[in-house]
Design an enzyme around this catalytic site. Structure first.
Site, PDB file in Angstrom:
ATOM      1  CG  HIS B 126      18.387 -11.625 -29.095  1.00 31.35           C
ATOM      2  ND1 HIS B 126      17.498 -10.573 -29.020  1.00 31.35           N
ATOM      3  CD2 HIS B 126      17.641 -12.731 -29.347  1.00 31.35           C
ATOM      4  CE1 HIS B 126      16.260 -11.036 -29.211  1.00 31.35           C
ATOM      5  NE2 HIS B 126      16.323 -12.337 -29.428  1.00 31.35           N
ATOM      6  CG  ASP B 165      13.091 -13.219 -34.256  1.00 35.45           C
ATOM      7  OD1 ASP B 165      13.609 -14.261 -34.694  1.00 35.45           O
ATOM      8  OD2 ASP B 165      12.671 -13.091 -33.089  1.00 35.45           O
ATOM      9  CG  HIS B 167      12.089 -13.094 -29.421  1.00 42.91           C
ATOM     10  ND1 HIS B 167      11.918 -14.196 -30.230  1.00 42.91           N
ATOM     11  CD2 HIS B 167      11.637 -13.447 -28.191  1.00 42.91           C
ATOM     12  CE1 HIS B 167      11.405 -15.182 -29.514  1.00 42.91           C
ATOM     13  NE2 HIS B 167      11.217 -14.758 -28.277  1.00 42.91           N
ATOM     14  CG  ASP B 254      10.384 -15.913 -33.428  1.00 41.88           C
ATOM     15  OD1 ASP B 254      10.229 -15.089 -34.360  1.00 41.88           O
ATOM     16  OD2 ASP B 254      11.293 -15.810 -32.592  1.00 41.88           O
TER      17      ASP B 254
END
Lengths: 596, 449
Positions: B126, B165, B167, B254
């Site tokens: 991020h 991931d 996200h 995740d």
């Protein structure tokens, strides 16, 4: 008071009585080792030690420590008895991949997770079936190993109860959790297997040893030497015979360490006291490198490998180079080659009806020519090397340099010596790199970056005296070559002190604490902290080594903490707790008493 | 010393052998947390370590564990502009995590191992080109820091990053938004349902790098079959067509059915199948916060998949068939997503969304929020419209706490005109006493004033 040491070697069984203050040998004997059995040599050596030294009172012996090849020989010659192994792997890598095809390996349902929680109960019926099959196949000892059993031995114990019903009270049953607290399921399987396989042999040896000692008037504790250069009681060795395998190199290292500490061989003994040192042992076919870290023998991160079985047995960290005094010297395509084989009549060059070819020269010939040693006839050595000069593959630089064959021989000898020393240097540095490249798991360790940095070399083996100053030049470190005794191993065994390394696992959310090696299981509450765990650890050591107190100084029985970690844990349910992991040890070293 | 040596082995007991040699950097940072109860805490890789050790993984010939190096600020400056100064934003743990990724990269590019995997924390995907603070548990983009170091040390050019991931890796997307040599593909839970709320199919890269960013937003509750469809029928053909020299996997974990902060249905074996399909050279751990129920098993399965070994027995204790299932509707949706994505990849169109043309350049204004530190950033981006290179990039940035900084970025393959324009802008900033940062990737020069 005295310490007694006994070492079973391939040819001789040595026994020695040692003064615990000076580390000097007071008396020693050699008895022949029988090719297929250890005990007669051991008994003869012990008996002669006291008969030939009638002035030394057996009642004054503080401890007898035995280094024996018994277990190792039994394993390597397949003299062990059939062992059934029950494995509960749960999810993960198929454990059969770490084994060999073996009808005595039974993989069963039932599992524990990484915190030791039972995630699948074992199936009683399939356990019973497996046990009956093993019995039918002739298993006379059992090993029961469950994944993550050091964190919770309950499943293994449950299976052991069932096994007792079928195998009766006298069959040795070894649990993985008692074998080692380290996490490595395949290695725990192999280690537990070794303990089960060697149980009967080890018990018989231990009993015979005890009886012989009594007959000689020895009233002291009897210890067995381990691969980690420490010892444990003969009683302990019955249940953990695997640890006694590979004790030979450990005895040797302790012996040399004792001799290198002698005042008359080194004026600078203080330098060698608590620093990092290489220990280089040059034999006939190989050169072995070991390390002393801050004066203590450095142990390998991974366990001993015996007969192809990777185990959890703690052992010295060593590296072996195929290069020694008898290594064959050759020239190939303008380059010199050393070894890896030992020199002997070169049968490959021998055609039918021809005169046997002469064996290639050796490194010992090189030492002779260069005046570093005079082990055999120098002229013979020169002739052997001259044969290589005549070879068209001989390096051009040698033959071009001087027309004088004497000078050419010396130049070639020098080239072989330099090549050998360069190999030793390269391997030594690579070994150090391997040791220092250990992974780290915390920011602190990454920043501190503690590395082993040897300050000197203890150099032993037949060519050590001859090569000492050459090796010093090559490595750029002070090298000392202590005068060696033919009883080094027995001396080392005598001076070994008790060692042990154990793990503690505590999980306050599960309310469980285990110290698998000491067979300690305990309920704990939410307030349990690292300090409490360290206190419990110290207590467990004290309880397990109560009998050693009388024989050892307090300094020898110092519990060292290898690591002590506390993790704040948040369960998915929102509960807070703590996971603690401690590894503590009695480190190996010499059991020398301080001078009054 | 004589007789036995610890490593005298016979073939009697041979451990399973890795098909691809695999180097692991395991750096759990056992002494660092964002805060005591934060998901990014000391405990995160504890159970994974126990599982890997107990499996005997490091005894397998071909699988080796290596020590990480520590990245330094020069490694980070190759990727990020950081007006507050690196020392304010990146702590030692970030340098260690980026260093772990770099070490993993070296293992492969130096030829030591066929593949590598950095199991490290904290994550980084991020972290954007400009770093004013921490976002989504990240401060330094560890994959980008690794990649730029590998480009410098080994001269690799065309590289694909596949981000698995849950996200959207908005940071990695942003770092490589204008770079036609770096293909960024992200598979993630649809941004309408999860942080950071981006990663839609129409985000295709900047005006001069259209098609080098591919987003695959998957619907919530996508399971093994859905992920496999996406990786086999979208990611794989895109990679095959683009032909990267190197594939990096941002291996967040995740998407697992037990993850507490996401809503996907992937299992450990599903992860392994996906990794097998993508076949990355280097994997770097990103997120994943089901630290007991997922990580030990997912990491093990991913490692086995990377090593080319059997992972069929890595079944997490909580696994049930329905927990890893994908509904028929969901499969249909992903099928349509496949058709659309492949069509866009083949014909990315002429213009990037969100830009306006202004005086020989492309301009975009943005607001970025740093959730870890509670900072709001205002950005104005100007990309030189250059027919010969990706173009000089100038970013003006300020936050609630700091005044404007001019960030000048001369890309690796910049043409002389763009490079000269960048130098001019730096001199102008100096003359006007503006705060500035200057990055010249061609000459590996990074300055600030």
């Amino acid at each position: 008071m005295m310490l007694a040491g006994l070492d079973v070697g391939g040819t001789f069984t040595d026994a020695a009585l040692v003064d615990p203050v000076s580390g000097r040998c007071l008396a020693s004997v050699k008895a022949p080792t029988r090719p297929d059995t250890v005990l007669p040599g051991v008994l003869e050596a012990l008996e002669r030690l006291f008969r030939e030294n009638a002035d030394l009172n057996p009642g004054k012996v503080k401890r007898l420590t035995v280094s024996s090849t018994l277990g190792l020989n039994a394993l390597l010659t397949n003299k062990t008895r059939p062992v059934g192994i029950m494995a509960l792997p749960g999810p993960g890598i198929d454990p059969a991949l770490f084994w060999r095809p073996d009808p005595l390996l039974r993989i069963l349902p039932g599992a524990q997770d990484h915190r030791g929680r039972v995630t699948a109960a074992p199936d009683k019926k399939s356990v019973t079936e497996a046990l009956e099959t093993l019995k039918k196949l002739g298993a006379v000892a059992l090993a029961i190993v469950c994944k993550f059993s050091p964190k919770n031995p309950d499943l293994e114990k449950e299976l052991a109860v069932q096994a007792r019903l079928i195998f009766g009270p006298d069959t040795p049953i070894v649990l993985g959790s008692e074998t080692s607290g380290s996490l490595n399921f395949p290695r725990r399987m192999h280690t537990a297997w070794c303990n089960a396989a060697l149980y009967a042999i080890s018990r018989e040896f231990s009993d015979a040893l005890k009886k012989a000692a009594q007959n000689l008037g020895l009233v002291c504790p009897i210890n067995i030497l381990k691969a980690d250069a420490g010892s444990f009681s003969a009683a302990h060795a019955i249940t953990d015979p695997a640890s006694t395998m590979g004790s030979g190199p450990a005895a040797g290292l302790l012996g040399i360490l004792a001799m290198s500490k002698r005042p008359q061989t080194n004026a600078d003994s203080k330098i060698f006291e608590r620093t990092d040192q290489y220990m280089i042992d040059m034999g006939g076919t190989s050169t072995d490198i070991a390390l002393l870290a801050a004066g203590e023998p450095l142990l390998a991160r991974k366990g001993l490998n015996v007969g192809g079985r990777p185990t959890l047995i703690r052992t010295l960290w060593t590296r072996s180079i195929a290069l020694g005094g008898d290594s064959a010297l050759r020239v190939r395509a303008g380059e010199v080659c050393i070894g890896p084989d030992r020199s002997g009549p070169d049968l490959s060059l021998q055609g039918e009806g021809e005169v046997p070819a002469l064996p290639p020269p050796t490194l010992t010939d090189v030492f002779n020519i260069l005046g570093l040693a005079s082990i055999s006839d120098v002229q013979m050595s020169r002739q052997a090397l001259r044969r290589l000069l005549a070879d068209p593959d001989c390096p051009q630089t040698i033959t071009k340099e001087s027309p004088d064959p004497e000078k050419q021989t010396e130049a070639l000898a020098k080239l072989f010596l330099d090549t050998a020393l360069a190999r030793i240097k390269e391997e030594t540095l690579d070994f150090l790199r391997e040791i220092n490249a250990q992974p780290v798991y915390t920011i602190r360790e990454l920043l501190v970056d503690k590395k082993i940095a040897p300050q000197g070399v203890i150099f032993i083996g037949a060519p050590a005296q001859a090569l000492r100053s050459e090796l010093e030049k090559a490595l750029g470190l002070p090298v000392k070559a202590p005068l060696e005794s033919p009883f080094a191993n027995a001396l080392g065994a005598a001076l070994a002190k008790p060692t042990q390394a154990v793990e503690l696992y505590a999980d306050t959310l599960l309310g469980r604490l285990t110290i698998p090696d000491f067979n300690v299981e305990k309920k704990i509450n939410a307030a349990y902290r690292l300090e409490d765990a360290q206190a419990d650890m110290a207590q467990a050591f004290a309880a397990a080594f109560r009998d050693e107190k009388a024989v050892n100084s307090d300094a020898d029985l110092q519990v060292q903490t290898v690591f002590a970690e506390s993790f704040a844990v948040f369960d998915p349910s929102g509960q807070r707790g703590r996971i603690l992991r401690i590894r503590s040890q009695y480190a190996p070293g010499l059991a020398l008493e301080r001078e009054e | 010393m004589r007789e036995t040596q610890p490593d005298k082995t016979s073939d009697q007991f041979s451990a399973p052998r890795a098909v691809h040699s695999l180097g692991l950097i395991f750096f759990p940072a056992f002494d660092w947390a964002i805060s005591p109860s934060h998901p990014e805490r000391e405990e995160r890789l504890l159970y994974t370590q126990d599982q890997l050790r107990e499996e005997g993984l490091f005894d397998i010939p071909g699988i080796s564990e290596h020590r990480p190096e520590l990245a330094d600020f020069s490694d980070i400056s190759r990727v990020h502009f950081c007006p507050p100064g690196f020392a304010r934003v990146a702590e030692v743990p970030h340098l260690a995590s980026a260093g772990s990724a770099i070490s993993a990269g070296h293992l492969v590019l130096s030829g030591t191992c066929d593949k590598s995997f950095a199991l490290t924390r904290p994550p980084g995907h991020h972290a954007m080109k400009v770093v004013q603070g921490g976002r989504g548990f990240c401060a330094v983009n560890i994959e980008a820091v690794m990649l730029e170091r590998l480009r410098k040390d080994y001269g690799v050019r065309r590289v694909a990053i596949v981000d698995t991931d849950c996200h959207h890796g908005d940071g990695s997307q942003d770092v490589y938004w204008h770079d036609p040599d770096t293909l960024y593909i992200s598979l993630h839970q649809d941004g309408r349902t999860l942080y950071p709320g981006s990663g839609f199919s129409n985000e295709l890269g900047g005006p001069q790098a259209l098609g080098a960013t591919i987003n695959i937003p998957l619907p919530p509750r996508t399971g093994d079959a859905g992920f496999l469809l996406a990786s086999k029928e979208i990611v794989k053909p895109v990679l095959d067509a683009w032909k990267p020299e190197l594939i990096i996997n941002s291996a967040g974990q995740d998407n697992h059915f037990s993850d507490p902060i996401t809503d996907m249905h992937l299992s450990a074996r599903g992860y392994a199948e996906m990794v097998k399909t993508i076949n990355p050279d280097i994997a770097v751990l990103e997120g994943g916060y089901s630290i007991q129920g997922a990580l030990p098993y997912v990491n093990l399965a991913v490692i086995l998949a990377l090593a080319g070994m059997d992972f069929s027995r890595v079944i997490e204790p909580a696994w049930r068939e329905d927990l890893a299932a994908t509904s028929p509707d969901c499969m249909d949706y992903i099928g349509r997503l496949r058709d659309k994505t492949l069509e866009i990849f083949q014909r990315p169109g002429q213009s990037a969304t969100g830009y306006r043309r202004e005086k020989g350049g492309f301009v975009r204004e943005r607001d970025i929020y740093y959730d870890t530190d509670g900072i709001s950033e205002q950005q104005s981006e100007n990309l030189r419209d250059c027919p010969n290179c990706p173009g000089l990039l100038i970013i003006r940035t300020r936050t609630s706490y700091s005044d404007w900084t001019i960030c000048i970025h001369i890309p690796r393959s910049a043409c002389p005109a763009c490079a000269a324009a960048g130098e001019d802008r730096k001199r102008e900033a100096e003359r006007k006493h503006e705060a500035w940062e200057f990055s010249d990737q061609r000459n590996d020069i990074y300055l600030r004033g």
